[in-house]
Design an enzyme around this catalytic site. Structure first.
Site, PDB file in Angstrom:
ATOM      1  N   CYS A 263      -2.472   4.462   6.361  1.00  0.00           N
ATOM      2  CA  CYS A 263      -3.875   4.441   6.743  1.00  0.00           C
ATOM      3  C   CYS A 263      -4.028   4.497   8.263  1.00  0.00           C
ATOM      4  O   CYS A 263      -3.054   4.360   9.014  1.00  0.00           O
ATOM      5  CB  CYS A 263      -4.539   3.179   6.200  1.00  0.00           C
ATOM      6  SG  CYS A 263      -3.846   1.684   6.891  1.00  0.00           S
TER       7      CYS A 263
ATOM      8  N   ASP B 118       2.745   2.385   2.376  1.00  0.00           N
ATOM      9  CA  ASP B 118       2.873   2.976   3.705  1.00  0.00           C
ATOM     10  C   ASP B 118       4.340   2.996   4.129  1.00  0.00           C
ATOM     11  O   ASP B 118       5.108   2.124   3.742  1.00  0.00           O
ATOM     12  CB  ASP B 118       2.104   2.137   4.748  1.00  0.00           C
ATOM     13  CG  ASP B 118       0.595   2.320   4.627  1.00  0.00           C
ATOM     14  OD1 ASP B 118      -0.129   1.574   5.295  1.00  0.00           O
ATOM     15  OD2 ASP B 118       0.161   3.199   3.855  1.00  0.00           O
TER      16      ASP B 118
ATOM     17  N   CYS C 290       0.788  -1.235   0.000  1.00  0.00           N
ATOM     18  CA  CYS C 290       0.000   0.000   0.000  1.00  0.00           C
ATOM     19  C   CYS C 290       0.817   1.280   0.000  1.00  0.00           C
ATOM     20  O   CYS C 290       0.258   2.365   0.044  1.00  0.00           O
ATOM     21  CB  CYS C 290      -0.968  -0.004   1.177  1.00  0.00           C
ATOM     22  SG  CYS C 290      -0.243  -0.559   2.697  1.00  0.00           S
TER      23      CYS C 290
ATOM     24  N   CYS D  26      -0.759  -4.206   8.887  1.00  0.00           N
ATOM     25  CA  CYS D  26      -0.296  -2.989   9.575  1.00  0.00           C
ATOM     26  C   CYS D  26       0.363  -3.341  10.904  1.00  0.00           C
ATOM     27  O   CYS D  26       1.359  -2.723  11.299  1.00  0.00           O
ATOM     28  CB  CYS D  26      -1.455  -2.035   9.817  1.00  0.00           C
ATOM     29  SG  CYS D  26      -2.177  -1.383   8.308  1.00  0.00           S
TER      30      CYS D  26
END
Lengths: 156, 272
Positions: A92, A68, A66, A135
């Site tokens: 996120c 990140d 993603c 995450c």
């Protein structure tokens, strides 16, 4: 009230994030838990330390899925105990919350204890939805990276 | 000359202004695309300029179609009781030549094959868009409401696949990951982080850049955006070279880096 969390960055991220948020909205279920929202809206320990300092360990990790990126820094005293921990995360809500919670978890622990922290400790506490489990993995990797960086510095 | 359904579709769709004058709409009726002799006949009257690629009559530009024999007319489906010559069927053969019915989509076909394009990174976006629109005209569900049932369902499937294929191939980052997934890379989230170790220097730069953007004054944003655009253009070029040379591992790393840069670009664009 539907606490469907679509953070600024996650809205611009890949479709899956948006679909996840929208799906939850349509299904009428909570997308993120109260704990997670709390960490996202009032993150603890946001900040930076001097990464050149001898007693500071810096871990920077990324999630290719993603885009990140997460930075976690620790300050360790002479007894090998983590006295301070700060983080900065671009990603996120779940990523921000995971790293925020991670800094809380490791404060006051010894390096070995911190190394023993697993992603499940984080994901369970925050009740991360399945699509956001990576995450918490990222946060675990960040802790380990920070510890490794600190240990490397001590060798020199 | 225009059927009511086609006219409705043309006037209702987003494509209306561009398309209504450009195409010889007889070419895109079901019958024409399914009937080879009619296609040939129409081909000689084809109004499509020679530099374009006409999907129905056999006047394809060679660099896009590696197949020399269109044989669009040899495909029959099972529902009319004729042999199904599936090995000759191309992904964009949508209709049975005998009964003129829509056939099920070929799920394993690559997006490139679907548009009759060569499987390489460099993409002519105009050509892609033209092919997409032409194919959609054949299979758009709006044309099948009167048929109903299976035909409508298949039309919806075809249209949806075309849509996904188009939007994937349009974007360099998505195109690259798609090509890599066809070459055996698992691009699902769980596997992504294990497959390629991220360059720590690169991550640090990304971190610093994003922090700078956060603190940057409004005047600086345009300049940063232009720098990032240049970086992205360079990366896309390099990515193309790596993929076309079959340097898949390096291409994967570059694709991931491109993803990060696109994310940065989105951040900047938000602040413009």
């Amino acid at each position: 009230m539907l606490p469907v969390l679509i953070s600024r960055t996650s809205m611009l991220t890949s479709m899956p994030n948006m679909v996840n948020g929208l799906t939850s909205a349509i299904l009428g279920s909570r997308s993120y838990s109260q704990d997670l929202l709390d960490h996202y809206e009032k993150p603890r320990n946001v900040g930076a330390m001097d990464k050149t300092a001898v007693d500071v360990g810096t871990g920077i990790v990324g999630a290719p899925a993603c885009g990140d990126v997460m930075k976690l820094q620790i300050k360790v005293d002479d007894e090998g105990r983590i006295t301070e921990a700060v983080f900065k995360t671009f990603g996120c809500g779940a990523a921000v919350a995971s790293s925020s919670y991670a800094t809380e978890l490791i404060k006051g622990k010894t390096m070995d204890e911190a190394a023993g922290i697993k992603n499940t400790d984080i994901s369970t506490h925050l009740s991360l939805p399945p699509v956001k489990l990576h995450c918490s993995m990222l946060a675990e990797d960040a802790i380990k990276a920070a510890l490794a960086d600190y240990k490397n510095k001590q060798k020199k | 000359m225009l059927s009511t359904v086609t006219r409705q579709f043309l006037s209702s769709s987003v494509f209306a202004p561009a398309l209504s004058n450009t195409f010889n709409t007889r070419l895109f009726s079901n019958v024409a695309s399914a009937n080879p002799s009619l296609a040939q006949e129409l081909g000689s009257e084809c109004k499509t300029p020679s530099s374009d690629t006409c999907m129905t009559c056999p006047q394809f530009s060679e660099e896009s179609y590696e197949i020399d024999d269109l044989s669009a007319g040899s495909i029959v489906c099972c529902s009319c009781g004729c042999p199904h010559s599936s090995n000759k069927r191309k992904p964009f053969d949508f209709f049975c030549v005998n009964c003129h019915n829509l056939m099920p989509p070929q799920k394993d076909a690559s997006f490139f094959q679907l548009f009759g394009l060569v499987d390489k990174f460099k993409m002519d976006l105009k050509s892609l868009e033209k092919r997409y629109r032409k194919l959609q005209m054949h299979v758009h569900p709006d044309k099948f409401h009167s048929n109903g049932g299976d035909q409508l369902e298949m039309a919806e499937e075809h249209s949806s696949i075309l849509n996904t294929a188009y939007w994937t191939l349009r974007d360099p980052e998505q195109r690259a990951f798609y090509m890599l997934s066809r070459r055996g890379f698992d691009i699902s989230e769980e596997h992504m982080s294990k497959q390629v170790p991220l360059d720590p220097m690169f991550l640090m730069e990304v971190m610093e850049t994003r922090e700078t953007i956060e603190e940057a004054p409004a005047e600086a944003i345009a300049g940063m955006l232009s720098d990032v655009d240049k970086d992205i253009a360079t990366r896309v070029e390099r990515l193309g070279e790596l993929l076309d040379n079959d340097q898949d591992k390096e291409a994967f790393e570059m694709a991931v880096q491109l993803r990060y840069m696109n994310q940065i670009r989105r951040e900047l664009y938000e602040r413009v």
